[in-house]
Design a protein around this motif. Structure first.
Motif, PDB file in Angstrom:
ATOM      1  N   PRO A  84       0.817  -1.222   0.000  1.00  0.00           N
ATOM      2  CA  PRO A  84       0.000   0.000   0.000  1.00  0.00           C
ATOM      3  C   PRO A  84       0.850   1.270   0.000  1.00  0.00           C
ATOM      4  CG  PRO A  84      -0.851  -1.588   1.579  1.00  0.00           C
ATOM      5  CD  PRO A  84       0.491  -2.089   1.152  1.00  0.00           C
ATOM      6  N   PHE A  85       1.983   1.222   0.685  1.00  0.00           N
ATOM      7  CA  PHE A  85       2.897   2.369   0.722  1.00  0.00           C
ATOM      8  C   PHE A  85       3.398   2.687  -0.683  1.00  0.00           C
ATOM      9  CE2 PHE A  85       7.303   3.985   1.228  1.00  0.00           C
ATOM     10  CZ  PHE A  85       7.033   5.145   1.932  1.00  0.00           C
ATOM     11  N   LEU A  86       3.834   1.669  -1.416  1.00  0.00           N
ATOM     12  CA  LEU A  86       4.332   1.865  -2.775  1.00  0.00           C
ATOM     13  C   LEU A  86       3.220   2.324  -3.718  1.00  0.00           C
ATOM     14  CD1 LEU A  86       6.696  -1.234  -3.097  1.00  0.00           C
ATOM     15  CD2 LEU A  86       7.355   1.166  -2.780  1.00  0.00           C
ATOM     16  N   ILE A  87       2.024   1.762  -3.549  1.00  0.00           N
ATOM     17  CA  ILE A  87       0.897   2.174  -4.392  1.00  0.00           C
ATOM     18  C   ILE A  87       0.594   3.650  -4.187  1.00  0.00           C
ATOM     19  CG2 ILE A  87      -1.622   1.963  -4.632  1.00  0.00           C
ATOM     20  CD1 ILE A  87      -1.297  -1.042  -4.400  1.00  0.00           C
ATOM     21  N   GLU A  88       0.658   4.104  -2.944  1.00  0.00           N
ATOM     22  CA  GLU A  88       0.386   5.521  -2.677  1.00  0.00           C
ATOM     23  C   GLU A  88       1.461   6.408  -3.297  1.00  0.00           C
ATOM     24  OE1 GLU A  88      -2.138   8.454  -1.431  1.00  0.00           O
ATOM     25  OE2 GLU A  88      -2.451   6.283  -1.353  1.00  0.00           O
ATOM     26  N   LEU A  89       2.722   5.985  -3.207  1.00  0.00           N
ATOM     27  CA  LEU A  89       3.802   6.771  -3.816  1.00  0.00           C
ATOM     28  C   LEU A  89       3.654   6.812  -5.341  1.00  0.00           C
ATOM     29  CD1 LEU A  89       6.992   5.736  -1.789  1.00  0.00           C
ATOM     30  CD2 LEU A  89       5.595   7.800  -1.553  1.00  0.00           C
ATOM     31  N   LEU A  90       3.285   5.680  -5.940  1.00  0.00           N
ATOM     32  CA  LEU A  90       3.077   5.635  -7.388  1.00  0.00           C
ATOM     33  C   LEU A  90       1.882   6.495  -7.802  1.00  0.00           C
ATOM     34  CD1 LEU A  90       3.708   1.842  -8.122  1.00  0.00           C
ATOM     35  CD2 LEU A  90       5.136   3.775  -8.838  1.00  0.00           C
ATOM     36  N   THR A  91       0.832   6.493  -6.980  1.00  0.00           N
ATOM     37  CA  THR A  91      -0.335   7.337  -7.269  1.00  0.00           C
ATOM     38  C   THR A  91       0.056   8.806  -7.226  1.00  0.00           C
ATOM     39  OG1 THR A  91      -1.853   5.700  -6.315  1.00  0.00           O
ATOM     40  CG2 THR A  91      -2.665   7.952  -6.522  1.00  0.00           C
ATOM     41  N   LEU A  92       0.803   9.172  -6.199  1.00  0.00           N
ATOM     42  CA  LEU A  92       1.263  10.553  -6.068  1.00  0.00           C
ATOM     43  C   LEU A  92       2.123  10.950  -7.271  1.00  0.00           C
ATOM     44  CD1 LEU A  92       1.613  13.170  -4.458  1.00  0.00           C
ATOM     45  CD2 LEU A  92       3.474  12.074  -3.201  1.00  0.00           C
ATOM     46  N   SER A  93       3.013  10.051  -7.678  1.00  0.00           N
ATOM     47  CA  SER A  93       3.878  10.321  -8.836  1.00  0.00           C
ATOM     48  C   SER A  93       3.043  10.460 -10.105  1.00  0.00           C
ATOM     49  CB  SER A  93       4.899   9.193  -9.011  1.00  0.00           C
ATOM     50  OG  SER A  93       5.719   9.070  -7.861  1.00  0.00           O
ATOM     51  N   ALA A 100      -2.241  16.411 -12.670  1.00  0.00           N
ATOM     52  CA  ALA A 100      -3.578  16.329 -12.071  1.00  0.00           C
ATOM     53  C   ALA A 100      -3.558  16.805 -10.620  1.00  0.00           C
ATOM     54  CB  ALA A 100      -4.083  14.890 -12.135  1.00  0.00           C
ATOM     55  N   GLY A 101      -2.481  17.470 -10.237  1.00  0.00           N
ATOM     56  CA  GLY A 101      -2.344  17.978  -8.890  1.00  0.00           C
ATOM     57  C   GLY A 101      -0.957  18.558  -8.708  1.00  0.00           C
ATOM     58  N   ASN A 259      -7.137  16.782  -9.293  1.00  0.00           N
ATOM     59  CA  ASN A 259      -8.211  16.250 -10.124  1.00  0.00           C
ATOM     60  C   ASN A 259      -8.576  14.887  -9.529  1.00  0.00           C
ATOM     61  OD1 ASN A 259      -9.601  14.737 -12.209  1.00  0.00           O
ATOM     62  ND2 ASN A 259      -8.961  16.323 -13.653  1.00  0.00           N
ATOM     63  N   GLU A 260      -9.612  14.856  -8.722  1.00  0.00           N
ATOM     64  CA  GLU A 260      -9.939  13.649  -7.960  1.00  0.00           C
ATOM     65  C   GLU A 260     -10.257  12.435  -8.835  1.00  0.00           C
ATOM     66  OE1 GLU A 260      -9.516  13.079  -4.917  1.00  0.00           O
ATOM     67  OE2 GLU A 260      -9.162  15.079  -4.108  1.00  0.00           O
ATOM     68  N   PRO A 261     -11.006  12.585  -9.950  1.00  0.00           N
ATOM     69  CA  PRO A 261     -11.260  11.401 -10.779  1.00  0.00           C
ATOM     70  C   PRO A 261      -9.977  10.758 -11.303  1.00  0.00           C
ATOM     71  CG  PRO A 261     -12.815  13.125 -11.320  1.00  0.00           C
ATOM     72  CD  PRO A 261     -11.799  13.742 -10.404  1.00  0.00           C
ATOM     73  N   ILE A 262      -9.007  11.578 -11.710  1.00  0.00           N
ATOM     74  CA  ILE A 262      -7.747  11.025 -12.201  1.00  0.00           C
ATOM     75  C   ILE A 262      -6.983  10.358 -11.067  1.00  0.00           C
ATOM     76  CG2 ILE A 262      -5.467  11.609 -13.117  1.00  0.00           C
ATOM     77  CD1 ILE A 262      -6.775  13.698 -14.864  1.00  0.00           C
ATOM     78  N   LYS A 263      -6.924  11.009  -9.926  1.00  0.00           N
ATOM     79  CA  LYS A 263      -6.230  10.448  -8.766  1.00  0.00           C
ATOM     80  C   LYS A 263      -6.867   9.132  -8.334  1.00  0.00           C
ATOM     81  CE  LYS A 263      -5.013  11.637  -3.956  1.00  0.00           C
ATOM     82  NZ  LYS A 263      -6.054  10.914  -3.204  1.00  0.00           N
ATOM     83  N   ASP A 264      -8.201   9.117  -8.219  1.00  0.00           N
ATOM     84  CA  ASP A 264      -8.900   7.892  -7.832  1.00  0.00           C
ATOM     85  C   ASP A 264      -8.738   6.805  -8.888  1.00  0.00           C
ATOM     86  OD1 ASP A 264      -9.782   9.034  -5.472  1.00  0.00           O
ATOM     87  OD2 ASP A 264     -11.686   9.703  -6.321  1.00  0.00           O
ATOM     88  N   GLY A 265      -8.715   7.217 -10.157  1.00  0.00           N
ATOM     89  CA  GLY A 265      -8.555   6.254 -11.237  1.00  0.00           C
ATOM     90  C   GLY A 265      -7.185   5.578 -11.209  1.00  0.00           C
ATOM     91  N   ILE A 266      -6.142   6.361 -10.972  1.00  0.00           N
ATOM     92  CA  ILE A 266      -4.786   5.799 -10.873  1.00  0.00           C
ATOM     93  C   ILE A 266      -4.713   4.825  -9.713  1.00  0.00           C
ATOM     94  CG2 ILE A 266      -2.362   6.325 -10.405  1.00  0.00           C
ATOM     95  CD1 ILE A 266      -2.829   9.043 -11.769  1.00  0.00           C
ATOM     96  N   TRP A 267      -5.231   5.239  -8.563  1.00  0.00           N
ATOM     97  CA  TRP A 267      -5.169   4.419  -7.341  1.00  0.00           C
ATOM     98  C   TRP A 267      -5.928   3.104  -7.544  1.00  0.00           C
ATOM     99  CZ3 TRP A 267      -8.135   3.424  -2.596  1.00  0.00           C
ATOM    100  CH2 TRP A 267      -7.314   3.171  -1.484  1.00  0.00           C
ATOM    101  N   THR A 268      -7.104   3.202  -8.138  1.00  0.00           N
ATOM    102  CA  THR A 268      -7.914   2.001  -8.376  1.00  0.00           C
ATOM    103  C   THR A 268      -7.227   1.060  -9.357  1.00  0.00           C
ATOM    104  OG1 THR A 268      -9.953   3.268  -7.973  1.00  0.00           O
ATOM    105  CG2 THR A 268     -10.172   1.162  -9.121  1.00  0.00           C
ATOM    106  N   LEU A 269      -6.656   1.613 -10.425  1.00  0.00           N
ATOM    107  CA  LEU A 269      -5.955   0.793 -11.412  1.00  0.00           C
ATOM    108  C   LEU A 269      -4.777   0.054 -10.776  1.00  0.00           C
ATOM    109  CD1 LEU A 269      -5.487  -0.149 -14.325  1.00  0.00           C
ATOM    110  CD2 LEU A 269      -4.152   1.957 -14.699  1.00  0.00           C
ATOM    111  N   LEU A 270      -4.028   0.740  -9.934  1.00  0.00           N
ATOM    112  CA  LEU A 270      -2.878   0.109  -9.268  1.00  0.00           C
ATOM    113  C   LEU A 270      -3.331  -1.020  -8.340  1.00  0.00           C
ATOM    114  CD1 LEU A 270      -0.715   3.268  -8.503  1.00  0.00           C
ATOM    115  CD2 LEU A 270      -0.186   1.443 -10.130  1.00  0.00           C
ATOM    116  N   TRP A 271      -4.440  -0.824  -7.660  1.00  0.00           N
ATOM    117  CA  TRP A 271      -4.953  -1.883  -6.782  1.00  0.00           C
ATOM    118  C   TRP A 271      -5.517  -3.041  -7.602  1.00  0.00           C
ATOM    119  CZ3 TRP A 271      -3.894  -3.292  -2.143  1.00  0.00           C
ATOM    120  CH2 TRP A 271      -3.438  -2.361  -1.217  1.00  0.00           C
ATOM    121  N   LEU A 272      -6.081  -2.751  -8.773  1.00  0.00           N
ATOM    122  CA  LEU A 272      -6.557  -3.817  -9.652  1.00  0.00           C
ATOM    123  C   LEU A 272      -5.390  -4.689 -10.106  1.00  0.00           C
ATOM    124  CD1 LEU A 272      -8.669  -5.243 -11.414  1.00  0.00           C
ATOM    125  CD2 LEU A 272      -8.291  -3.463 -13.146  1.00  0.00           C
ATOM    126  N   ILE A 273      -4.305  -4.057 -10.530  1.00  0.00           N
ATOM    127  CA  ILE A 273      -3.112  -4.800 -10.947  1.00  0.00           C
ATOM    128  C   ILE A 273      -2.563  -5.619  -9.784  1.00  0.00           C
ATOM    129  CG2 ILE A 273      -0.718  -4.567 -11.723  1.00  0.00           C
ATOM    130  CD1 ILE A 273      -1.631  -2.018 -13.224  1.00  0.00           C
TER     131      ILE A 273
END
Length: 288
Positions: A84-93, A100-101, A259-273
């Motif tokens: 989860p830590f890495l996913i959050e860093l990747l989302t931020l990146s 988008a922010g 841009n919340e939709p883009i941020k949420d979309g990245i986070w969701t995609l990373l969790w899907l993978i």
């Protein structure tokens, strides 16, 4: 056959009990108008309370089928902490790369080879420090925060969802069971989501689509990890790291620029993978 309704009556009894008991903390949370209510802690322990009641009613041991020795599965503990830590860093990146922010102007600074951050609490302080020490300080502080959060908060949920419901609905770590657990777990959050928690810009979409979808992905990740040796702390740490990790972007990004939709979309995609990878390797290991 996949996507069948779970047949375990005890699983459904547990779920009904969770819903009924959750009315009490949700009443006060909604009255106070936010998830910062102290009753949020009680809400997170409702699944554990329901599981304890079910185990007592059916004369099951309170610890039966659950391993409490964290060293028995330390590798999955590290995975649960790191992923989860890495996913959050990747989302931020990803948010920054896609424009988008933007970072808060005073959040991060490097001067004379030393790093300083604002708005972040670290065990050894956030004053200017060398980059290697900053990395150690940040990761160590994050890890301690995860352990404390897990002990006081996510243990309550995981003792119920993984420690009880999973043994009833997904005893063999089957996808059908994980999906059902994830959907009901996600919908359990619905009152808070509709109030504006997690998805304030689109609470209906968040409550009925995003949260059930994400909780299904979490259910697969946490469930497969927990299934390996039934060490409850694996699921607790995974869940706690997820919740604590979400503060990384919240603290670093200027909210008005996101841009919340883009941020949420990245986070969701990373969790899907992540769910696909963990599910695949978990099944491959189980088939050996």
């Amino acid at each position: 056959m996949a996507f069948q309704i779970p047949q375990s009556k005890k699983g459904w009894q547990f779920l009904i009990l969770v819903v009924v008991l959750s009315v009490i903390p949700y009443y006060f949370i909604l009255q106070e108008g936010g998830s910062d209510s102290p009753f949020t802690l009680l809400l997170m322990w409702i699944p554990a309370i329901a599981a304890i009641i079910m185990r007592l009613l059916h004369k099951e041991g309170l610890f039966k089928g659950i391993c409490w020795n964290p060293l028995r599965d330390w590798k999955w503990l590290l995975i649960g902490l790191a992923v989860p830590f890495l996913i959050e860093l990747l989302t931020l990146s990803g948010v920054l790369l896609l424009d988008a922010g933007a970072l808060k102007s005073d959040f991060f600074a490097i001067s004379h080879g030393e790093v300083s951050v604002k708005g972040v609490s670290m065990i050894f302080g956030a004053a200017p420090q060398s980059l290697p020490f900053f990395v150690f300080n940040y990761i160590f502080s994050f890890s301690v925060g995860v352990l404390l959060y897990g002990l006081f908060f996510t243990l309550g949920e995981e003792y119920g969802w993984r420690g009880y419901l999973q043994k009833e609905w997904a005893p063999e770590a089957n996808l059908n069971g994980f999906i059902w657990i994830g959907v009901v777990w996600g919908l359990w959050h619905l009152p808070a989501i509709l109030q504006g928690h997690n998805y304030p810009e689109y609470p209906v979409l968040g409550g009925f689509v995003f949260m059930p979808l994400l909780c299904t992905l979490f259910s697969i990740c946490f469930g497969v990890a927990y299934h390996q040796r039934k060490v409850i702390w694996v699921a607790v740490v995974f869940h706690a790291s997820l919740n604590v990790g979400t503060d990384i972007s919240n603290v670093a990004l200027a909210s008005e620029t996101v841009n919340e939709p883009i941020k949420d979309g990245i986070w969701t995609l990373l969790w899907l993978i992540t769910a696909l990878l963990i599910g695949y390797f978990g099944k491959k290991k189980a088939d050996r």
